[in-house]
Design a protein around this motif. Structure first.
Motif, mmCIF file in Angstrom:
data_model
loop_
_atom_site.group_PDB
_atom_site.id
_atom_site.type_symbol
_atom_site.label_atom_id
_atom_site.label_comp_id
_atom_site.label_asym_id
_atom_site.label_seq_id
_atom_site.Cartn_x
_atom_site.Cartn_y
_atom_site.Cartn_z
ATOM 1 N N VAL A 325 -2.084 5.494 -26.691
ATOM 2 C CA VAL A 325 -2.512 6.857 -27.352
ATOM 3 C C VAL A 325 -1.871 7.971 -26.849
ATOM 4 N N LEU A 326 -0.871 7.894 -25.763
ATOM 5 C CA LEU A 326 -0.109 8.947 -25.298
ATOM 6 C C LEU A 326 1.192 9.078 -25.996
ATOM 7 N N ASP A 327 1.839 10.487 -25.607
ATOM 8 C CA ASP A 327 3.036 10.618 -26.115
ATOM 9 C C ASP A 327 4.276 10.721 -25.237
ATOM 10 N N GLY A 328 4.192 9.464 -24.427
ATOM 11 C CA GLY A 328 4.853 9.081 -23.515
ATOM 12 C C GLY A 328 4.392 8.559 -22.151
ATOM 13 N N HIS A 329 5.050 7.573 -21.420
ATOM 14 C CA HIS A 329 4.672 6.999 -20.173
ATOM 15 C C HIS A 329 5.910 7.036 -19.380
ATOM 16 N N VAL A 330 5.422 7.113 -18.045
ATOM 17 C CA VAL A 330 6.277 7.373 -16.788
ATOM 18 C C VAL A 330 5.917 6.172 -15.640
ATOM 19 N N VAL A 331 6.773 5.383 -15.691
ATOM 20 C CA VAL A 331 6.501 4.328 -14.716
ATOM 21 C C VAL A 331 7.238 4.538 -13.049
ATOM 22 N N MET A 332 6.360 4.576 -12.049
ATOM 23 C CA MET A 332 6.813 4.743 -10.700
ATOM 24 C C MET A 332 6.895 3.305 -10.389
ATOM 25 N N ASP A 333 7.916 2.861 -9.396
ATOM 26 C CA ASP A 333 8.202 1.612 -8.905
ATOM 27 C C ASP A 333 8.064 1.644 -7.582
ATOM 28 N N ARG A 334 7.194 0.752 -6.724
ATOM 29 C CA ARG A 334 7.286 0.790 -5.135
ATOM 30 C C ARG A 334 8.596 0.291 -4.746
ATOM 31 N N ARG A 335 9.278 -0.582 -5.398
ATOM 32 C CA ARG A 335 10.631 -0.766 -4.727
ATOM 33 C C ARG A 335 11.445 0.463 -4.642
ATOM 34 N N ILE A 336 11.697 1.465 -5.536
ATOM 35 C CA ILE A 336 12.310 2.778 -5.473
ATOM 36 C C ILE A 336 11.613 3.614 -4.343
ATOM 37 N N ALA A 337 10.439 3.600 -4.291
ATOM 38 C CA ALA A 337 9.682 4.282 -3.339
ATOM 39 C C ALA A 337 10.158 3.561 -1.978
ATOM 40 N N GLU A 338 10.141 2.407 -1.747
ATOM 41 C CA GLU A 338 10.470 1.778 -0.338
ATOM 42 C C GLU A 338 11.865 1.979 -0.037
ATOM 43 N N ARG A 339 13.026 2.298 -1.001
ATOM 44 C CA ARG A 339 14.123 2.572 -0.361
ATOM 45 C C ARG A 339 14.322 4.220 -0.382
ATOM 46 N N GLY A 340 13.243 4.827 -0.404
ATOM 47 C CA GLY A 340 13.551 6.435 -0.108
ATOM 48 C C GLY A 340 13.832 7.318 -1.058
ATOM 49 N N ARG A 341 13.647 6.917 -2.205
ATOM 50 C CA ARG A 341 13.996 7.969 -3.366
ATOM 51 C C ARG A 341 12.520 8.305 -4.237
ATOM 52 N N PHE A 342 12.462 9.672 -4.147
ATOM 53 C CA PHE A 342 11.228 10.188 -4.731
ATOM 54 C C PHE A 342 11.545 11.418 -5.657
ATOM 55 N N PRO A 343 10.948 11.676 -6.666
ATOM 56 C CA PRO A 343 9.973 10.639 -7.230
ATOM 57 C C PRO A 343 10.438 9.174 -7.821
ATOM 58 N N ALA A 344 9.686 8.221 -7.426
ATOM 59 C CA ALA A 344 10.096 6.814 -7.588
ATOM 60 C C ALA A 344 9.922 6.674 -9.145
#
Length: 432
Positions: A325-344
């Motif tokens: 029902v939304l106009d877009g979705h943003v997925v945040m990944d734990r693996r990206i966060a674990e290597r220190g890039r934010f927003p993940a």
């Protein structure tokens, strides 16, 4: 002075000269049976039980079933139950910069006046045929959302993330950086110790100066946690109806759905949708539909709704319902966060449905090229990391390897200079 008298008149008008009183006839597992209210109470009405409150969740000829806010210890058969009436909230412009609970009471220790008009918690969405189209692109203060995942006025996007991946920090960035007149933040089921940290440190004075925070902590009843989302949306509609652009941030819709599940199961509804009652789909969709572009004479509500996805399961019921029902979705990944890039942000799994209309031909070309190169690197990453890829095997992969560090760094950048400067920076990354 006129505003003060309006507030006082609203407080006086809220005092009911006559109250309907029922009596507790049965105390069950978390619910109370009450007689004497069946002919005057409505489903969803609030009641006062001693020093606490509750809600009517079922009605019959014999009486009403009440779900109390607090545990029923100390309640006795025959105790009086005072019918308060329909659940409403009365927002006021003076609430900007304040923290309130789902009942419109202050949480920051300072007096808070109710507004002159009470609004229903579960208002209908604007008529579909009378709503405007999505508006222009908004500055967000983050490079990724100023370019590759544009946010436009009146858009509704989902933020799908596990716990501890930086979701709250990204929402606070939006609260500080997205172009809007007012920001309304619903903190649903948050840990109590984090409320002050979020408002004072994460959100900060800059974010609070234009925000209304509606909070129900995790120790509160499911009634309060469910009401938190509805109350915050009603506050957003108050400002929207004044012609203002409102940014609505909810953290999180998953906890809203979990609170509704508790209430629905107590009222007798079965849990057939992987543990959720069937009504949860309508609850989520009706809340989301209240956001978006307003009718011609009103403003807009741009919404960012976060979803907690356990184990990155994008097919679990709440995530699946919202994604449709939304106009877009943003997925945040734990693996990206674990290597220190934010927003993940996992760009390849994220999409903004405002594209391609939100960008011109040149900008869309840059977005497409960035996605193509990030996709090529992702497909070859295992071979690259294992040292099995030979340079020259694929010109696209060679180029992706060359630009990947710059593109990955770009996704973590802030964008204080605006959209045009972010696109120039993206073009420079792709030109390496």
């Amino acid at each position: 002075m006129a505003g003060l008298f309006d507030a006082l008149q609203a407080e006086i008008a809220a005092i009911a000269p006559v109250r309907r009183i029922g009596r507790i006839t049965e105390i069950g597992r978390g619910t109370l049976a009450v007689s004497g209210l069946a002919g005057c109470a409505g489903l969803g009405d609030r009641v006062c039980i001693g020093r606490g409150y509750g809600e009517v969740i079922r009605l019959s000829r014999e009486g009403a079933t009440i779900l109390p806010d607090n545990p029923p210890e100390g309640i006795r058969i025959g105790d009086p139950v005072d019918l308060v009436g329909p659940a409403t909230i009365a927002p006021d412009d003076s609430w900007i910069g304040r923290i309130v609970d789902p009942y419109g009471l202050p949480l920051d220790g300072r007096p808070l006046f109710r507004g002159p008009v009470s609004r229903p918690l579960r208002a209908a969405a604007p008529a579909a045929a009378q709503r405007r189209h999505l508006g222009g692109r908004l500055r967000t203060g983050t490079a990724a959302f100023d370019t590759l995942l544009p946010l436009v006025r009146g858009q509704r996007i989902g933020l799908f993330a596990g716990s501890g991946v930086g979701k709250s920090s990204l929402l606070a960035k939006f609260a500080r950086g997205v172009e809007a007149d007012v920001v309304v933040i619903a903190l649903i089921g948050e840990r109590g110790r984090e409320l002050r940290d979020f408002t004072e440190k994460v959100l900060g004075p800059q974010g609070m100066a234009r925000s209304v925070v509606v909070a129900a902590t995790s120790d509160q009843s499911p009634l309060a946690r469910r009401r938190c989302a509805w109350a915050a949306m009603s506050v957003a509609e108050h400002f929207r109806d004044q012609g203002r652009h409102v940014l609505f941030l909810a953290d999180s819709i998953t906890r809203f759905a979990e609170a509704h599940r508790e209430v629905a199961l107590a009222s007798g509804e079965g849990g057939d949708l992987r543990g959720y009652p069937p009504s949860v789909a309508h609850m989520i969709m009706s809340l989301a539909e209240r956001a978006g572009p307003g009718p011609q004479e009103a403003g807009d509500i741009t919404a960012v709704l976060s979803v907690l996805v356990a184990g990155s399961d994008m097919e679990e019921p709440v995530a699946d319902i919202l994604r449709g029902v939304l106009d877009g979705h943003v997925v945040m990944d734990r693996r990206i966060a674990e290597r220190g890039r934010f927003p993940a942000i996992d760009l390849l799994r994220s999409v903004s449905r405002s594209l391609p209309d939100a960008a011109n031909a040149e900008e869309n070309a840059l977005i497409g090229e960035a996605r193509r190169l990030l996709g090529a690197y992702d497909r070859a990453e295992m071979m690259i990391q294992a040292g099995l890829y030979s340079k020259g095997s694929d010109p696209v992969v060679d180029r992706a390897i060359r630009v990947w560090p710059a593109l990955d760094g770009f996704l973590a950048e802030d964008s204080p200079e605006g959209i045009a400067a972010s696109f120039r920076r993206l073009a420079a990354c792709l030109a390496l």
